[in-house]
Design a protein around this motif. Structure first.
Motif, short mmCIF file in Angstrom:
data_model
loop_
_atom_site.label_atom_id
_atom_site.label_comp_id
_atom_site.label_asym_id
_atom_site.label_seq_id
_atom_site.Cartn_x
_atom_site.Cartn_y
_atom_site.Cartn_z
N GLY A 259 0.81 -1.21 0.00
CA GLY A 259 0.00 0.00 0.00
C GLY A 259 0.85 1.26 0.00
N GLY A 260 1.93 1.24 0.79
CA GLY A 260 2.85 2.38 0.81
C GLY A 260 3.54 2.59 -0.52
N VAL A 261 3.89 1.48 -1.20
CA VAL A 261 4.56 1.59 -2.50
C VAL A 261 3.61 2.19 -3.53
N VAL A 262 2.35 1.76 -3.54
CA VAL A 262 1.38 2.32 -4.48
C VAL A 262 1.16 3.81 -4.21
N ALA A 263 1.07 4.18 -2.92
CA ALA A 263 0.82 5.58 -2.57
C ALA A 263 2.00 6.46 -2.96
N SER A 302 -3.89 15.21 1.09
CA SER A 302 -5.18 15.74 0.62
C SER A 302 -5.83 14.90 -0.48
N ILE A 303 -5.04 14.14 -1.23
CA ILE A 303 -5.59 13.39 -2.36
C ILE A 303 -5.49 11.88 -2.14
N VAL A 304 -4.30 11.40 -1.76
CA VAL A 304 -4.10 9.95 -1.64
C VAL A 304 -4.83 9.39 -0.43
N ARG A 305 -4.81 10.11 0.69
CA ARG A 305 -5.43 9.57 1.90
C ARG A 305 -6.95 9.41 1.77
N PRO A 306 -7.69 10.34 1.14
CA PRO A 306 -9.11 10.05 0.91
C PRO A 306 -9.34 8.81 0.05
N ILE A 307 -8.45 8.56 -0.92
CA ILE A 307 -8.55 7.33 -1.71
C ILE A 307 -8.35 6.12 -0.80
N ALA A 308 -7.36 6.23 0.10
CA ALA A 308 -7.11 5.15 1.06
C ALA A 308 -8.32 4.92 1.96
N VAL A 309 -9.02 5.99 2.33
CA VAL A 309 -10.22 5.86 3.16
C VAL A 309 -11.27 5.02 2.44
N GLY A 310 -11.46 5.26 1.14
CA GLY A 310 -12.38 4.43 0.37
C GLY A 310 -11.97 2.97 0.38
N GLY A 311 -10.66 2.73 0.24
CA GLY A 311 -10.17 1.36 0.30
C GLY A 311 -10.38 0.72 1.66
N MET A 312 -10.15 1.50 2.74
CA MET A 312 -10.38 0.97 4.09
C MET A 312 -11.85 0.65 4.31
N ALA A 521 3.93 12.13 11.61
CA ALA A 521 4.48 11.49 12.80
C ALA A 521 3.40 10.76 13.60
N LEU A 522 2.12 11.11 13.40
CA LEU A 522 1.03 10.55 14.19
C LEU A 522 -0.21 10.40 13.29
N PRO A 523 -0.19 9.44 12.35
CA PRO A 523 -1.24 9.40 11.33
C PRO A 523 -2.64 9.07 11.86
N ALA A 524 -2.74 8.21 12.90
CA ALA A 524 -4.04 7.79 13.46
C ALA A 524 -5.01 7.38 12.34
N PRO A 525 -4.70 6.34 11.56
CA PRO A 525 -5.49 6.04 10.35
C PRO A 525 -6.95 5.72 10.62
N GLN A 526 -7.22 4.86 11.63
CA GLN A 526 -8.63 4.51 11.87
C GLN A 526 -9.45 5.71 12.33
N VAL A 570 -4.57 0.66 4.65
CA VAL A 570 -3.90 1.29 5.80
C VAL A 570 -2.46 1.64 5.43
N GLY A 571 -1.82 0.77 4.63
CA GLY A 571 -0.47 1.05 4.16
C GLY A 571 -0.41 2.30 3.29
N MET A 572 -1.45 2.57 2.51
CA MET A 572 -1.51 3.80 1.72
C MET A 572 -1.67 5.02 2.63
N TYR A 573 -2.38 4.83 3.73
CA TYR A 573 -2.70 5.94 4.63
C TYR A 573 -1.51 6.33 5.51
N LEU A 574 -0.59 5.38 5.72
CA LEU A 574 0.55 5.62 6.61
C LEU A 574 1.73 6.21 5.84
N PRO A 575 2.62 6.94 6.54
CA PRO A 575 3.85 7.43 5.89
C PRO A 575 4.72 6.26 5.42
#
Length: 685
Positions: A259-263, A302-312, A521-526, A570-575
């Motif tokens: 997920g991080g690699v794709v992001a 602003s762009i990738v993380r909302p996409i990750a939210v849809g995936g989650m 430093a503190l993504p808090a993905p969920q 979640v991997g897309m959402y994290l640094p």
């Protein structure tokens, strides 16, 4: 004399016989056992709060709590049942932390609270206490039938009980755990004072096309300017991230890293490639690394993380869909178990005695009234609704919580009984509650800030309740095997839940003040997922086109049979520094297992290597978490840490990483023991 020697041989052979017989007198609910458990629940809960906010996952505390409690009580000549109480109370803080970090930061991320300041203490504590007590009370009603259900194997409970039985190994296990806690804390501290770097950023040029990108075949087709720079981040030299990767193993660590690699390897560079020429020009004399690093972070945020939210969102739904048979069985069992428990006569046996049913139902009633008051406070605080809507919204929110909380507590316990608490999909259950509560609020006309607050309040209570219910049933099953008294364990869990709720606000507040929820430093993905959904459904504020893109991406992953779309998202959402470090931890586990197999160890030796590896990783996680909380307190109070120039050298972080890798492979392999030693209980995490 062994406890088993006092068992009455005339008993029916099919009747379950606990390790400590029901007629044996043994110290159990003692001051030292409860106090040790309360200290552990605070410490292990704080460590998991740190890990949940930074890595988006928590680690089951049953095994470390069993090892620590057993080793310390053995020094005080404590009994087996005292160890059981200490483990039960000590492990519950992890589940309160799991529920809290998935939801309470969402109030900040949704803009309802400017920050997690001390003014929000009692609101946060109320959410955790109400959720935790509901989980305890619901499980108390269901305990007898669910614990004795022959269809539920409770793998982690059996492992924890075996660890207690094999107590002579406790001191060695405790040495590994405590030594690596100290080592993990030291390594993290050295990285923060820059003896070696924690992570490094590398700028990558994305060259523009010489004549631009032609949008069409003809020579008259419009030309689009392209080009820019993106940023890659090295794996963090983090004992905690490496420990998480080691525990979840190479397959899941690879999926998270994918997920991080794709992001960061596809979406961010692709977006910058087209956005680059349209961005504001870099100011004269500005640092290119800072400018383009900021652009890359903004695109991801602003762009990738909302996409990750849809995936989650799809991932959570798919997880529940795959478990649909177990979920339905859990709901059916919840109703039948409640009837059986209500009809059951008062147990006279010590090992089958629960809290009085009248006390439990009175407790549920009081918690229901408290919930109405809490949700009234949340909805009224927005000052945008009439009195009638506020009362109606509060009563409906509390009613939804009671009904869904009960069913999800039963479902959570059912899933823990089958697959263990480490795999309990608490965030998926919470997501279902959040969507149901959001739609109800919209239907009732409770919208805007007040509606978002009520929805997040419902989600927080359900999340904590489900997590506590699963962990508590796991410990009750271990106590059932060992011969503990259920009523005393239930009282211990009530105390542990209250203490954890009172304590865990402070790690959350310290971390938010130092690094801010939602930052790299503190993504808090969920929590970000919960905040975005509540805002989108109730508040009408969501980047739906991007979320829909993520939903379609999630469906595509299901079609190509990705094992866990949720973990990928979640991997897309994290640094990238987080996911790549978790991946390195998974590779360390893979290499350790290969070396273990190559050395020709027997099954007992392999089990000892596995146990030592899990203990080493758990120690590194707890060590960094506790040290990280101290450092966050220093940073948050506007003090500066020392800066050692050695860390500025390019190779310094590689040395730190090499030391961690060496220890994480060396310690497990050095504890294989001799071939003739009996096999130890296996740590199931």
């Amino acid at each position: 004399m062994s406890p088993q020697s006092t068992i009455n041989p005339t008993e029916a052979p099919k009747k379950f016989k606990p390790y400590v017989p029901e007629n044996m007198e043994m110290r159990e609910f003692t001051f030292r056992a409860v106090m040790l458990g309360l200290v552990m629940t605070g410490v292990l809960g704080a460590a998991n709060a740190y890990l949940g906010l930074k890595a988006g996952m928590t680690i089951a505390a049953t095994y470390p709590a069993a090892v620590i409690g057993m080793s310390l009580l053995r020094l005080m000549k404590g009994s087996l049942l005292e160890e059981n109480i200490a483990r039960t109370v000590g492990a519950i803080g992890e589940s309160v932390a799991a529920g809290a970090v998935f939801t309470i930061p969402a109030f900040v991320l949704a803009g309802l609270w400017p920050s997690l300041s001390i003014e929000r203490y009692w609101q946060s504590v109320a959410l955790m206490v109400i959720g935790g007590l509901l989980g305890v009370l619901f499980v108390t009603l269901l305990r007898r039938v669910m614990v004795e259900d022959p269809e539920l194997p409770y793998p982690e409970s059996v492992a924890a009980a075996e660890i207690h039985k094999a107590g002579q190994q406790g001191s060695k296990a405790a040495k590994i755990l405590f030594a690596n806690m100290g080592f993990g804390g030291l390594m993290y501290f050295l990285s923060q004072v820059n003896l070696f770097w924690y992570t490094r950023n590398v700028l990558i040029d994305i060259p523009k096309m010489a004549t631009g990108l032609r949008l069409g075949r003809g020579t008259a087709a419009p030309m689009l300017a392209t080009g820019g720079m993106t940023q890659f981040t090295s794996p963090a030299v983090s004992p905690a991230y490496l420990g998480v990767g080691y525990i979840i193993g190479p397959r899941l660590a690879s999926l998270n890293f994918a997920g991080g690699v794709v992001a960061w390897g596809l979406l961010v560079p692709l977006l910058i490639y087209f956005l680059g020429p349209t961005l504001p020009p870099m100011a004269a004399g500005a640092n290119p690394a800072a400018y383009w690093g900021g652009i890359a972070f903004s695109v991801w945020y602003s762009i990738v993380r909302p996409i990750a939210v849809g995936g989650m969102l799809v991932g959570a739904g798919f997880t529940l869909f795959r478990m649909r048979k177990q979920l339905m069985a859990g709901m059916k069992r919840a109703v039948s178990d409640l009837k059986k428990s209500a009809e059951a006569h008062k147990a006279t046996s010590r090992v089958d005695r629960d809290l009085n049913a009248k006390v439990v139902f009175l407790g549920v009633g009081l918690v229901f009234i408290a919930m109405i008051g809490l949700y009234y406070h949340f909805i009224a605080g927005a000052h945008n609704l009439s009195g009638g809507k506020i009362v109606a919204g509060a009563v409906v929110a509390a009613g939804v919580m009671i009904v869904l909380g009960f069913f999800f507590a039963a479902v959570s316990g059912n899933l823990v009984g089958m697959i263990g608490s480490s795999n309990n999909p608490v965030s998926g259950l919470t997501l279902c509650t959040l969507v149901v509560a959001s739609l109800l609020m919209v239907a009732m006309g409770v919208s805007g800030v007040g509606g978002v607050a009520a929805v997040l309040g419902v989600a927080a209570v359900v999340c904590v309740s489900s997590a506590v219910a699963g962990e508590m049933l796991q410990d009750l099953k271990a106590g059932h095997i060992l011969g503990g008294t259920p009523a005393k364990m239930q009282i211990g869990d009530i105390l542990g839940t209250i203490v954890a709720s009172l304590v865990l606000f402070f790690p959350l507040m310290i971390l938010d003040k130092a690094y801010h929820f939602g930052s790299a430093a503190l993504p808090a993905p969920q929590a970000g997922l919960m905040a975005m959904l509540a805002q989108g459904i109730v508040g009408g504020n969501m980047a739906w086109p991007l979320v829909v893109v993520g939903i379609l991406m999630g469906f595509a992953m299901i079609l190509v049979e990705v094992k866990s779309p949720m973990l990928f998202s979640v991997g897309m959402y994290l640094p990238l520094e987080t996911t790549s470090a978790i991946f390195v931890g998974g590779v360390i586990r893979w290499l350790t297992d290969k070396l273990r197999d190559r050395r020709g160890y027997n099954e007992a030796q392999k089990a000892r290597v596995d146990n030592a590896g899990v203990l080493t990783a758990s120690g590194l996680i707890a060590g960094e978490a506790l040290c990280g909380l101290v450092i966050a307190g220093v940073v948050g109070s506007n003090h500066q840490l020392w800066h050692i120039d050695v860390g500025d050298f390019a190779f310094s972080g590689l040395i730190g990483m090499a030391v961690l890798i060496f220890v994480m492979m060396r310690v497990p392999l050095a504890n294989a023991g001799s071939p003739d030693e009996p096999a130890p209980p296996t740590a199931i995490m």
